[in-house]
Scaffold this motif. Structure first.
Motif, mmCIF file in Angstrom:
data_model
loop_
_atom_site.group_PDB
_atom_site.id
_atom_site.type_symbol
_atom_site.label_atom_id
_atom_site.label_comp_id
_atom_site.label_asym_id
_atom_site.label_seq_id
_atom_site.Cartn_x
_atom_site.Cartn_y
_atom_site.Cartn_z
ATOM 1 N N LYS A 52 0.828 -1.216 0.000
ATOM 2 C CA LYS A 52 0.000 0.000 0.000
ATOM 3 C C LYS A 52 0.861 1.265 0.000
ATOM 4 N N GLN A 53 2.038 1.172 -0.628
ATOM 5 C CA GLN A 53 2.956 2.304 -0.707
ATOM 6 C C GLN A 53 3.337 2.551 -2.160
ATOM 7 N N ARG A 54 3.843 3.758 -2.400
ATOM 8 C CA ARG A 54 4.423 4.073 -3.707
ATOM 9 C C ARG A 54 5.907 3.736 -3.619
ATOM 10 N N VAL A 55 6.386 2.920 -4.551
ATOM 11 C CA VAL A 55 7.785 2.500 -4.534
ATOM 12 C C VAL A 55 8.497 3.000 -5.792
ATOM 13 N N SER A 56 9.789 3.214 -5.666
ATOM 14 C CA SER A 56 10.590 3.623 -6.817
ATOM 15 C C SER A 56 10.627 2.495 -7.824
ATOM 16 N N GLY A 57 10.497 2.853 -9.064
ATOM 17 C CA GLY A 57 10.529 1.861 -10.128
ATOM 18 C C GLY A 57 10.766 2.534 -11.461
ATOM 19 N N CYS A 58 10.309 1.893 -12.509
ATOM 20 C CA CYS A 58 10.514 2.433 -13.844
ATOM 21 C C CYS A 58 9.444 1.877 -14.776
ATOM 22 N N ARG A 59 9.344 2.511 -15.939
ATOM 23 C CA ARG A 59 8.398 2.072 -16.963
ATOM 24 C C ARG A 59 9.111 1.963 -18.294
ATOM 25 N N ILE A 60 8.656 1.006 -19.089
ATOM 26 C CA ILE A 60 9.151 0.840 -20.453
ATOM 27 C C ILE A 60 7.945 1.021 -21.364
ATOM 28 N N THR A 61 8.060 1.949 -22.280
ATOM 29 C CA THR A 61 7.020 2.172 -23.274
ATOM 30 C C THR A 61 7.586 1.690 -24.602
#
Length: 154
Positions: A52-61
């Motif tokens: 239930k938290q916002r975590v650091s990550g990444c996205r690939i489009t």
């Protein structure tokens, strides 16, 4: 600007700025090398349903070309992920009927989502689509991948 809104905006922008893209390395390599897609990696923060938290990550489009239907291309993409050692995450909580599945590679959990058309309206999506060159027999498809550090089962 309301006084309560400014701290919230600063917190969100700070968390995006400190997120790194290391969890997207394997996913981007798969999309580029195996699927031959144009893939753009960006920092992101992800809502983790387990903590239930916002975590650091990444996205690939990513944008790709196929001579199959997009549904068949999605099946092929997921088969190739498994062949290369990606495994389903514990408690995946994904949407298989929407061509959206969670996989793990080493220390990263990634949600892969395959679409027939551009749906995000982002700069990265526009860049990937402009860079992709199609032949007359191919159709475009989109993949969005959201990655974060691997989490234990709930």
């Amino acid at each position: 600007m309301p006084a309560l809104l400014l701290p919230l905006l600063l917190a969100v922008s700070r968390s995006v700025a400190t997120a790194d893209t290391s969890d997207c390395v394997a996913g981007a390599a798969f999309l580029r090398d195996t699927q031959h897609m144009v893939a753009i990696v960006e920092r992101d923060t992800i809502d983790d349903w387990r903590t239930k938290q916002r975590v650091s990550g990444c996205r690939i489009t990513a944008a790709g070309a196929t001579d199959l239907t997009v549904q068949r291309e999605a099946v092929r993409l997921y088969e190739r992920l498994r062949e290369l050692g990606w495994t389903r995450t514990p408690d995946p909580r994904d949407a298989p009927n929407e061509a959206s599945l969670r996989f793990r590679m080493r220390q990263s959990d990634c949600l892969f989502n395959v679409n027939a058309e551009a749906m995000l309206g982002t700069r990265a999506e526009s860049q990937a689509n402009r860079a992709l060159k199609l032949t007359t027999s191919e159709r475009r498809y989109q993949v969005l991948v959201l990655c974060m550090p691997a989490m234990p089962a709930k």
